[in-house]
Design a protein around this motif. Structure first.
Motif, mmCIF file in Angstrom:
data_model
loop_
_atom_site.group_PDB
_atom_site.id
_atom_site.type_symbol
_atom_site.label_atom_id
_atom_site.label_comp_id
_atom_site.label_asym_id
_atom_site.label_seq_id
_atom_site.Cartn_x
_atom_site.Cartn_y
_atom_site.Cartn_z
ATOM 1 N N ARG A 267 0.827 -1.203 0.000
ATOM 2 C CA ARG A 267 0.000 0.000 0.000
ATOM 3 C C ARG A 267 0.864 1.258 0.000
ATOM 4 N N VAL A 268 0.219 2.368 -0.382
ATOM 5 C CA VAL A 268 0.877 3.674 -0.412
ATOM 6 C C VAL A 268 0.028 4.674 0.358
ATOM 7 N N LEU A 269 0.693 5.669 0.918
ATOM 8 C CA LEU A 269 0.006 6.733 1.641
ATOM 9 C C LEU A 269 -0.077 7.944 0.723
ATOM 10 N N LEU A 270 -1.296 8.409 0.467
ATOM 11 C CA LEU A 270 -1.508 9.577 -0.383
ATOM 12 C C LEU A 270 -2.203 10.674 0.409
ATOM 13 N N THR A 271 -1.943 11.899 0.008
ATOM 14 C CA THR A 271 -2.537 13.067 0.633
ATOM 15 C C THR A 271 -3.480 13.749 -0.356
ATOM 16 N N LEU A 272 -4.622 14.179 0.124
ATOM 17 C CA LEU A 272 -5.568 14.900 -0.722
ATOM 18 C C LEU A 272 -5.162 16.373 -0.708
ATOM 19 N N HIS A 273 -4.620 16.814 -1.825
ATOM 20 C CA HIS A 273 -4.050 18.164 -1.926
ATOM 21 C C HIS A 273 -5.159 19.204 -1.977
ATOM 22 N N PRO A 274 -5.111 20.215 -1.102
ATOM 23 C CA PRO A 274 -6.206 21.192 -1.032
ATOM 24 C C PRO A 274 -6.319 22.108 -2.250
ATOM 25 N N LYS A 275 -5.230 22.384 -2.942
ATOM 26 C CA LYS A 275 -5.283 23.301 -4.081
ATOM 27 C C LYS A 275 -5.723 22.626 -5.372
ATOM 28 N N VAL A 276 -5.319 21.380 -5.571
ATOM 29 C CA VAL A 276 -5.632 20.719 -6.844
ATOM 30 C C VAL A 276 -6.724 19.662 -6.728
ATOM 31 N N GLY A 277 -7.098 19.287 -5.502
ATOM 32 C CA GLY A 277 -8.183 18.338 -5.305
ATOM 33 C C GLY A 277 -7.882 16.934 -5.772
ATOM 34 N N LEU A 278 -6.590 16.574 -5.794
ATOM 35 C CA LEU A 278 -6.185 15.227 -6.199
ATOM 36 C C LEU A 278 -5.417 14.553 -5.072
ATOM 37 N N TRP A 279 -5.452 13.218 -5.082
ATOM 38 C CA TRP A 279 -4.639 12.432 -4.162
ATOM 39 C C TRP A 279 -3.236 12.355 -4.762
ATOM 40 N N LEU A 280 -2.244 12.800 -4.001
ATOM 41 C CA LEU A 280 -0.867 12.876 -4.472
ATOM 42 C C LEU A 280 0.091 12.302 -3.433
ATOM 43 N N GLN A 281 1.332 12.099 -3.853
ATOM 44 C CA GLN A 281 2.386 11.748 -2.910
ATOM 45 C C GLN A 281 2.733 12.988 -2.099
ATOM 46 N N THR A 282 3.412 12.838 -0.997
ATOM 47 C CA THR A 282 3.861 13.969 -0.203
ATOM 48 C C THR A 282 4.981 14.685 -0.944
ATOM 49 N N GLY A 283 5.097 15.989 -0.708
ATOM 50 C CA GLY A 283 6.193 16.703 -1.358
ATOM 51 C C GLY A 283 5.973 18.193 -1.379
ATOM 52 N N GLY A 284 6.982 18.897 -1.861
ATOM 53 C CA GLY A 284 6.850 20.336 -1.948
ATOM 54 C C GLY A 284 8.149 21.033 -2.266
ATOM 55 N N HIS A 285 8.204 22.285 -1.874
ATOM 56 C CA HIS A 285 9.330 23.152 -2.198
ATOM 57 C C HIS A 285 10.558 22.837 -1.347
ATOM 58 N N CYS A 286 11.708 23.080 -1.946
ATOM 59 C CA CYS A 286 12.962 22.963 -1.222
ATOM 60 C C CYS A 286 13.090 24.157 -0.276
ATOM 61 N N GLU A 287 13.752 23.922 0.851
ATOM 62 C CA GLU A 287 13.966 24.969 1.846
ATOM 63 C C GLU A 287 15.456 25.119 2.109
ATOM 64 N N ALA A 288 15.835 26.256 2.655
ATOM 65 C CA ALA A 288 17.246 26.574 2.884
ATOM 66 C C ALA A 288 17.957 25.528 3.738
ATOM 67 N N ALA A 289 17.252 24.876 4.639
ATOM 68 C CA ALA A 289 17.875 23.869 5.510
ATOM 69 C C ALA A 289 18.133 22.543 4.798
ATOM 70 N N GLU B 282 -1.494 20.814 5.847
ATOM 71 C CA GLU B 282 -1.255 20.976 4.417
ATOM 72 C C GLU B 282 -2.135 20.073 3.563
ATOM 73 N N SER B 283 -3.027 19.317 4.191
ATOM 74 C CA SER B 283 -3.788 18.311 3.475
ATOM 75 C C SER B 283 -5.256 18.325 3.892
ATOM 76 N N LEU B 284 -6.119 17.937 2.957
ATOM 77 C CA LEU B 284 -7.535 17.765 3.289
ATOM 78 C C LEU B 284 -7.798 16.394 3.888
ATOM 79 N N ASP B 285 -6.982 15.412 3.495
ATOM 80 C CA ASP B 285 -7.142 14.042 3.977
ATOM 81 C C ASP B 285 -5.833 13.304 3.734
ATOM 82 N N LEU B 286 -5.678 12.180 4.397
ATOM 83 C CA LEU B 286 -4.478 11.362 4.293
ATOM 84 C C LEU B 286 -4.920 9.925 4.468
ATOM 85 N N ARG B 287 -4.635 9.060 3.469
ATOM 86 C CA ARG B 287 -5.095 7.661 3.554
ATOM 87 C C ARG B 287 -4.123 6.705 2.881
ATOM 88 N N TRP B 288 -4.184 5.463 3.374
ATOM 89 C CA TRP B 288 -3.459 4.363 2.740
ATOM 90 C C TRP B 288 -4.341 3.766 1.644
#
Length: 191
Positions: free
Chosen positions: A71-93, A159-165
Motif C-alpha cells: 500500500r501507499v500513503l496519499l494526501t488529498l491536496h487542497p489546491k488541486v483536489g487530487l490524491w498525491l504523494q507527499t512533497g513540496g518546495h525545497c527549503e534553505a535547511a 497541508e492536506s484535506l485528507d491522508l489515507r493508505w
C-alpha cells in the motif's frame, strides 16, 4: 553583499540536484528527456531550486510505501483536489534533494521513522499556480520513495484535506497518471 550563510545552502542544494540528476539512470526515453530538461534548467538558473524562481523550480516529493502490506500513503491536496504523494518546495535547511523529500514526507504524514531510497524513481514536470491565483510556475518534481514500517500511524497535517493508505491496485479515481506511474514503479522496485 550576500553572506556565505545564504549562498552555501543554495549552492549545496543546486550542486546536489545537478549531481543526482546527472547520475540518474532514467527508466525510459521520456524520463531521460525530462532529466535533460531539468539539467538545462539548473544550468540556466543558479536559483533554479528555489520557489522564488517564478519561471519554474525544482521540487522534491516522496511516495510513502508500506511494501509489506502493498500500500501507499496519499494526501488529498487542497489546491488541486487530487490524491498525491507527499512533497513540496525545497527549503534553505535542505542540503540535498533527498533531505527535502524526506522532510516533506515526515511533515505531511506525521510518520517520523521513514527510510528514504536515496535515488529518484521518477521525474514529473507540471504547471502549477505557485504564489497566488494568477501566478503560474513550473514544478520540476524529483520523486523518491520512502518506506514506512507496517505499523506506521499517519497523522494528517494542515497541508492536506485528507491522508489515507491505498492498495497499489486500488488507487482513488481522484489521482493522475503521474501518481499511477510512480506507484507502479515503486511496486516493482520494492516487490
Amino acid at each position: 553583499m550576500t553572506s556565505s550563510a545564504t549562498t552555501t545552502p543554495s549552492a549545496s542544494l543546486h550542486d546536489d540536484a545537478r549531481r543526482v540528476l546527472a547520475a540518474w539512470d532514467a527508466p525510459d526515453a521520456a524520463q531521460a528527456k525530462l532529466r535533460d530538461a531539468y539539467l538545462a534548467h539548473l544550468g540556466r538558473f543558479a536559483d533554479g531550486v528555489w520557489r522564488s524562481r517564478r519561471e519554474g523550480h525544482i521540487t522534491a516529493s516522496a511516495l510513502i510505501v508500506d511494501p509489506t502490506r502493498g500500500r501507499v500513503l496519499l494526501t488529498l491536496h487542497p489546491k488541486v483536489g487530487l490524491w498525491l504523494q507527499t512533497g513540496g518546495h525545497c527549503e534553505a535547511a535542505d542540503a540535498t534533494l533527498a533531505d527535502a523529500a524526506l522532510r516533506e514526507a515526515v511533515e505531511e504524514s506525521g510518520i517520523r521513522d521513514l527510510t528514504l531510497r536515496h535515488e529518484p524513481v521518477c521525474l514529473d514536470r507540471h504547471d502549477v499556480r505557485c504564489g497566488g491565483p494568477d501566478q503560474w510556475s513550473v514544478h520540476y518534481d524529483v520523486e523518491y520513495v520512502a518506506v514506512a514500517e507496517p505499523d506506521a500511524t499517519a497523522r494528517i497535517s494542515e497541508e492536506s484535506l485528507d491522508l489515507r493508505w491505498f492498495a497499489y491496485d486500488a488507487l482513488p479515481e481522484q489521482t493522475d497518471d503521474a501518481v499511477r506511474t510512480l506507484v507502479a514503479r515503486a511496486a516493482v522496485l520494492l516487490g
